[in-house]
Design a protein around this motif. Structure first.
Motif, mmCIF file in Angstrom:
data_model
loop_
_atom_site.group_PDB
_atom_site.id
_atom_site.type_symbol
_atom_site.label_atom_id
_atom_site.label_comp_id
_atom_site.label_asym_id
_atom_site.label_seq_id
_atom_site.Cartn_x
_atom_site.Cartn_y
_atom_site.Cartn_z
ATOM 1 N N VAL A 152 64.738 12.430 37.450
ATOM 2 C CA VAL A 152 64.608 11.418 36.396
ATOM 3 C C VAL A 152 63.477 10.480 36.796
ATOM 4 O O VAL A 152 63.478 9.966 37.925
ATOM 5 N N PRO A 153 62.501 10.270 35.930
ATOM 6 C CA PRO A 153 61.398 9.368 36.283
ATOM 7 C C PRO A 153 61.904 8.013 36.764
ATOM 8 O O PRO A 153 62.788 7.409 36.165
ATOM 9 N N GLY A 154 61.334 7.569 37.889
ATOM 10 C CA GLY A 154 61.713 6.282 38.454
ATOM 11 C C GLY A 154 62.823 6.345 39.487
ATOM 12 O O GLY A 154 63.062 5.364 40.191
ATOM 13 N N LEU A 155 63.530 7.507 39.600
ATOM 14 C CA LEU A 155 64.598 7.667 40.588
ATOM 15 C C LEU A 155 64.126 8.597 41.703
ATOM 16 O O LEU A 155 63.508 9.626 41.447
ATOM 17 N N HIS A 156 64.449 8.232 42.931
ATOM 18 C CA HIS A 156 63.978 8.998 44.082
ATOM 19 C C HIS A 156 64.926 10.132 44.480
ATOM 20 O O HIS A 156 64.488 11.187 44.914
ATOM 21 N N ASP A 184 70.269 5.524 37.279
ATOM 22 C CA ASP A 184 70.042 4.693 36.101
ATOM 23 C C ASP A 184 70.493 5.516 34.902
ATOM 24 O O ASP A 184 69.798 6.449 34.479
ATOM 25 N N THR A 185 71.664 5.202 34.358
ATOM 26 C CA THR A 185 72.239 6.016 33.285
ATOM 27 C C THR A 185 71.340 6.033 32.044
ATOM 28 O O THR A 185 71.142 7.083 31.418
ATOM 29 N N LEU A 189 69.891 9.396 30.251
ATOM 30 C CA LEU A 189 70.224 9.774 28.882
ATOM 31 C C LEU A 189 68.968 9.928 28.018
ATOM 32 O O LEU A 189 68.937 10.756 27.098
ATOM 33 N N ARG A 190 67.934 9.150 28.308
ATOM 34 C CA ARG A 190 66.688 9.278 27.546
ATOM 35 C C ARG A 190 65.900 10.520 27.964
ATOM 36 O O ARG A 190 65.259 11.175 27.131
ATOM 37 N N HIS A 191 65.972 10.846 29.244
ATOM 38 C CA HIS A 191 65.112 11.905 29.781
ATOM 39 C C HIS A 191 65.675 13.306 29.588
ATOM 40 O O HIS A 191 64.928 14.246 29.295
ATOM 41 N N LEU A 220 82.003 7.357 26.262
ATOM 42 C CA LEU A 220 81.069 7.114 25.171
ATOM 43 C C LEU A 220 79.678 7.642 25.511
ATOM 44 O O LEU A 220 79.001 8.266 24.678
ATOM 45 N N GLN A 221 79.233 7.407 26.736
ATOM 46 C CA GLN A 221 77.932 7.934 27.157
ATOM 47 C C GLN A 221 77.931 9.455 27.152
ATOM 48 O O GLN A 221 76.945 10.094 26.752
#
Length: 404
Positions: A152-156, A184-185, A189-191, A220-221
């Motif tokens: 996920v972009p931004g997560l290592h 980062d949920t 969810l966006r990616h 819900l997510q």
């Protein structure tokens, strides 16, 4: 026939495994897998200190009676340590029974319901090019279905994907402390729908694709994700939300038609009772090793079959070849088989646990050796002692511990 000798073998041929070996006065032995990743020594102690004395002198053919004794007789029921220990006993006794009968285990379970066992393999990448290469590699090995995990972009550090090159090293104080992953949920969810859109564009509409959310979403997510992934026709979405809250799956089910698979951390039928009776899932993900063995899992799958729910047994590298073999026998026998996770094992693990099961063109078969068809080379096992290790932990970007 009487049980005369019971031993626990802890070895680490690349990763830790706990194996129970039961011997009889007629020279027939049986093996069971008791591996509980990250808590292996707890199960080894439970077996040595509390279970072994109960087995000595008993009849190994009384499998159901022994199972009930170990489950009900302890008073403190359920839990991963207890059920992994009971599983090892149960599978070892089935192994003995098969050897005495001169038949492979699946024949004792009613015979084969299919000719071979379909599997899925794991593909992952930090980005799309790396993910595509991983998918192609799994397809080259013949896997008929692929689990897709993406960075996920931004997560290592993200579950089941390669670590970013600039990720901080794990701390080490004489043993391997847990790796820390970040989460980062919203970013996930966006990616993720974009990932599956790209995979479908590259590999077409016919390849069965799976994905594991690894318990990280609220109901819900999870419902939002399942709905967003519907255009990409997933074979399943796995562990979309922590299913200890079984009622939470009602919300997910109401809002998406994406098939759901759940259960690798479950230990008994009570964990599945609502999920199956209300048809809130499509695939049962329990493993022989962590569910108490062949005996209870066969009963669970019969219960699931009444509700048109299929099997999909957990098959990671931390289930030993002994547990893998037991699962393949059950896969071959049950009518409501769905698919088998198969991560494989290292060449060294295969040397420690020589076996009759085969993996050919993406399909498994248990072989026709009597029992489960697995042995253990205790000399090689002893040369590779236990190594302290942990599963990773997961934290949100503000440092809060989250589900891994």
């Amino acid at each position: 026939m009487k049980i005369t000798d019971v031993s626990v073998v802890v070895t680490s041929p690349g990763r830790n495994f706990v194996t129970l070996k039961i011997g009889t006065d007629e020279g027939v032995t049986g093996l069971g897998d008791a591996t509980l990743n990250g808590r292996e020594l707890a199960v080894a102690s439970y077996l040595r200190d509390h279970v072994v004395p109960l087995l000595l002198g008993t009849d190994p053919h009384r499998i159901e009676d022994t199972w009930q004794l170990l489950y009900r007789g302890a008073y403190w029921r359920r839990g991963p340590v207890t059920m992994a220990a009971i599983s090892a006993v149960d599978v070892a006794l089935w192994d003995i029974k098969g050897k005495v009968a001169g038949l492979p285990l699946y024949q004792l379970l009613g015979g084969a319901s299919r000719d071979r066992v379909a599997t899925y393999g794991h593909a992952s990448g930090r980005d799309l090019p790396q993910l595509f290469d991983s998918i192609r590699e799994r397809l080259a090995h013949g896997y008929p279905a692929i689990r897709v995990q993406s960075g996920v972009p931004g997560l290592h550090r993200v579950y089941a994907t390669p670590t970013a090159p600039d990720a901080a090293p794990d701390p080490a104080n004489g043993f391997a402390l847990p790796a820390v992953e970040d989460w980062d949920t919203g970013a996930y969810l966006r990616h993720l729908p974009r990932v599956f859109e790209a995979v479908r564009a590259e590999f077409g509409p016919d390849l069965p694709l799976l994905h594991d959310s690894h318990h990280r979403l609220t109901p819900l997510q999870a419902a939002r994700l399942g709905k967003a992934l519907e255009p990409y026709d997933l074979f399943w979405l796995e562990d979309c939300t922590p299913a200890e809250n079984q009622e939470g799956l009602r919300l997910v089910r109401r809002h998406t038609t994406t098939p759901l698979a759940i259960g690798e951390v479950f230990n008994t039928v009570f964990d599945f009772q609502t999920l199956i009776s209300e048809q809130l899932i499509d695939y049962v993900r329990a493993s022989v090793t962590h569910f108490g063995g062949i005996s209870p899992l066969r009963k669970l799958l019969d219960f699931a079959a009444m509700h048109q729910i299929k099997s999909a047994m957990h098959g990671p590298e931390d289930v030993s070849p002994v547990g893998t073999a037991a699962a393949i026998h059950l896969d071959l026998a049950v009518h409501n088989f769905g698919i088998q996770e198969y991560s494989g094992h290292s060449p060294l693990a295969h040397r420690v646990f020589p076996h009759s099961y085969t993996f050919t063109d993406g399909f498994l078969h248990p072989g026709d050796a009597p029992g489960i068809g697995v042995d253990i080379d205790e000399e090689i096992a002893a040369a590779h002692p236990y190594q302290q290790s942990y599963l990773p932990v997961n934290r949100l970007l503000d440092g809060t511990v989250h589900d891994w």
